[in-house]
Design an enzyme around this catalytic site. Structure first.
Site, mmCIF file in Angstrom:
data_model
loop_
_atom_site.group_PDB
_atom_site.id
_atom_site.type_symbol
_atom_site.label_atom_id
_atom_site.label_comp_id
_atom_site.label_asym_id
_atom_site.label_seq_id
_atom_site.Cartn_x
_atom_site.Cartn_y
_atom_site.Cartn_z
ATOM 1 N N LYS A 135 -12.955 -20.589 -96.289
ATOM 2 C CA LYS A 135 -12.245 -20.640 -97.294
ATOM 3 C C LYS A 135 -11.333 -21.768 -97.509
ATOM 4 C CE LYS A 135 -7.760 -19.096 -97.588
ATOM 5 N NZ LYS A 135 -6.663 -19.740 -96.532
ATOM 6 N N LYS A 169 -9.633 -8.665 -89.186
ATOM 7 C CA LYS A 169 -8.414 -8.075 -88.892
ATOM 8 C C LYS A 169 -8.591 -6.739 -88.271
ATOM 9 C CE LYS A 169 -4.923 -11.296 -90.493
ATOM 10 N NZ LYS A 169 -4.062 -11.838 -89.621
ATOM 11 N N GLU A 203 5.162 -14.973 -94.591
ATOM 12 C CA GLU A 203 5.429 -15.513 -93.349
ATOM 13 C C GLU A 203 6.612 -16.464 -93.142
ATOM 14 O OE1 GLU A 203 1.118 -17.230 -92.373
ATOM 15 O OE2 GLU A 203 1.398 -17.697 -94.406
ATOM 16 N N ASP A 222 -4.342 -20.211 -101.695
ATOM 17 C CA ASP A 222 -4.290 -19.879 -100.020
ATOM 18 C C ASP A 222 -4.561 -18.415 -99.441
ATOM 19 O OD1 ASP A 222 -4.312 -20.916 -97.496
ATOM 20 O OD2 ASP A 222 -2.105 -20.250 -97.225
ATOM 21 N N HIS A 227 -7.594 -13.928 -99.448
ATOM 22 C CA HIS A 227 -7.480 -12.823 -98.386
ATOM 23 C C HIS A 227 -7.043 -11.574 -99.177
ATOM 24 C CE1 HIS A 227 -7.746 -15.728 -95.450
ATOM 25 N NE2 HIS A 227 -6.726 -16.247 -95.513
ATOM 26 N N LYS A 326 5.634 -18.660 -97.857
ATOM 27 C CA LYS A 326 5.886 -19.351 -96.531
ATOM 28 C C LYS A 326 7.470 -19.511 -96.324
ATOM 29 C CE LYS A 326 1.289 -21.274 -95.550
ATOM 30 N NZ LYS A 326 1.226 -20.442 -94.449
#
Ligand code: BG6
Length: 457
Positions: A135, A169, A203, A222, A227, A326
């Protein structure tokens, strides 16, 4: 290696992704003995001696504890080729160095991947060749669709592995067992019983030197375009009849096709923000726009929040909120299924701790069911209890898991062409609204929980 694949070739071998994620996952996979032996070739633009490449591979393997005999032998024998992968003659010479059928892994930026695929179309590839593509796959719907068209001219769809490590995951995969191996969840897994679904991936990490990629992607592309929409698909899909590649990916694609921004109004359904200077756990972060390599004119967001709807019988009217950012205070990474209130609480009860909720945490890997009960202290007061259990760790890190699929050519955990295109289609109205500045780019200090105006998460 299973089914005739003899060599794994990593394009972009000198890059950060290969070092931090791909090779550590590969080392674990090799040591697990799950796949048959294969040889490894790294390909990159930089001049690198064979011995430095081998010691890099060894270090990456060691970083994931892959110090067994098999991983050690692979690191000791791997070769490095300096080449321009957009040049067909260089690709032919790489091919000449492969033992048996090759698997090519493109750990490259989208534009280089596109150029490398154009070059590969001019090369005679052995039957059974496998591609692994990182990706972001393309940079928008049109480029992803065009890359998909280009790829199937080279090799068949079932040998194209579009990699999304979230599908490797273990907790994401545990969603399947949780939903489909228990009778108690599926009957209430619908709009009659569920109020909302939140998928959050906050995050504490900042940019970490990735401006070259991230400043053109931002949090929406992103994390959400890739995801989190796939995680949402696993949460919302209909029960597949098997977890084979066709059934699983078909069920995921079906729910993605039904997904759009809430009310079809991207500007109202989305929020974006960017971090300013701040401190996280004693670590000072500069303002995002002062990070090396960032161009403030790109207007890149580091926090994205979008509400989606799934237009089908099961989910009509249930908001699915996807958020990721983030440099935030808490590493909150979870899927929260909030149930509706009971239709009637017998009068006489006091206390209202809020509706029951199921929380599936992606880090740490655990699951909690928040329930309302009476009994402690005053027996007529409703209290909250939390039933919690940890998920056992998966045998492999996510990259090891997806590489295992690639090397045995099982595309179950790979993203199918139509799924990728749907994910781009779903976020494009948001990207367009943001480009037109219809949604203000807000700010938040690094180490906070986001813009104050966004309120409680
Ligand atoms: C990557 C994103 O795909 O996933 C990163 O590019 C993000 O920005 C990462 O930090 C999160 O995944 P993980 O597995 O490291 O938690």
């Amino acid at each position: 290696m299973a089914k005739g694949i003899g060599t794994l070739v990593i394009f972009g071998a000198g890059g950060d992704l290969a070092k931090r994620l791909l090779l550590p996952g590969l080392g674990q996979l090799v040591d697990s003995g799950r796949n048959d032996p294969f040889t490894l070739i790294g390909v990159g633009q930089d001049a690198l001696s064979t011995s430095s490449w081998r010691s890099r591979v060894k270090k990456s393997f060691e970083s994931s504890g892959a110090t067994g005999a098999k991983a050690t032998a692979l690191a000791a024998e791997t070769d490095y080729i300096r080449a321009d992968v957009t040049d067909p003659s260089a690709l032919e010479s790489i091919l000449g160095k492969c033992d048996g059928t090759p698997a090519f892994y493109f750990a490259l930026p989208p534009r280089v991947t596109i150029a490398a695929c154009a070059a590969l179309a001019k090369v005679d590839l052995p039957d059974g060749t496998v591609f692994g593509l990182e990706k972001p796959f393309g940079t928008n719907l049109a480029s992803a669709a065009s890359l998909n068209r280009q790829l199937v001219k080279i090799i068949p769809e079932n040998r194209i592995h579009r990699v999304d490590h979230f599908l490797g995951k273990s907790t994401v995969l545990n969603l399947l067992g949780l939903r489909f191996a228990n009778r108690i969840f599926e009957p209430v897994w619908n709009s009659s019983n569920i109020e909302r679904v939140d998928i959050v991936f906050d995050e504490q990490l900042g940019l970490e030197g990735r401006a070259g990629y991230y400043d053109h992607a931002g949090a929406l592309v992103d994390m959400i375009q890739s995801h989190l929409l796939l995680v949402m698909a696993l949460v919302a899909m209909e029960p597949p009849s098997s977890i084979g590649a066709d059934d699983l990916r078909g069920a995921m694609a079906q729910v993605l096709r039904a997904t759009r921004v809430w009310g079809g109004r991207a500007a109202q359904a989305s929020k974006r923000a960017r971090y300013t200077a701040g401190t996280i756990n004693g670590r000072k972060l500069p303002s995002y726009v002062r990070e090396p390599g960032v161009d403030a004119k790109n207007g890149t967001e580091t926090l994205a929040h979008v509400v989606f709807e799934v237009d089908n019988w099961r989910w009509a009217g249930v908001p699915f909120t996807l958020r990721s950012g983030k440099a935030l205070s808490d590493a909150r990474k979870e899927i929260v299924i909030t149930f509706k209130d009971v239709p009637h609480l017998p009068s006489g009860f006091t206390g209202s701790p809020g509706p029951a909720a199921l929380r599936i945490s992606l880090s740490p890997d655990d699951i909690s069911l928040d329930l309302n009960i009476n009994g402690q202290g005053d027996p007529f007061t409703i209290d909250r209890v939390v039933l919690n259990t940890e998920f056992g760790a998966g045998e492999l890190e996510p990259y090891g898991e997806v590489l295992s699929g690639l090397l045995s050519n099982d595309p179950t955990l790979s993203v199918r062409a139509d799924e990728i295109e749907e994910c781009w289609r779903i976020v494009e109205p948001v990207l367009a609204a943001w480009k037109k500045d219809s949604v203000k780019l807000e700010s938040y200090p690094a180490g906070s929980s986001g813009p104050a105006s966004w309120g409680r998460r």
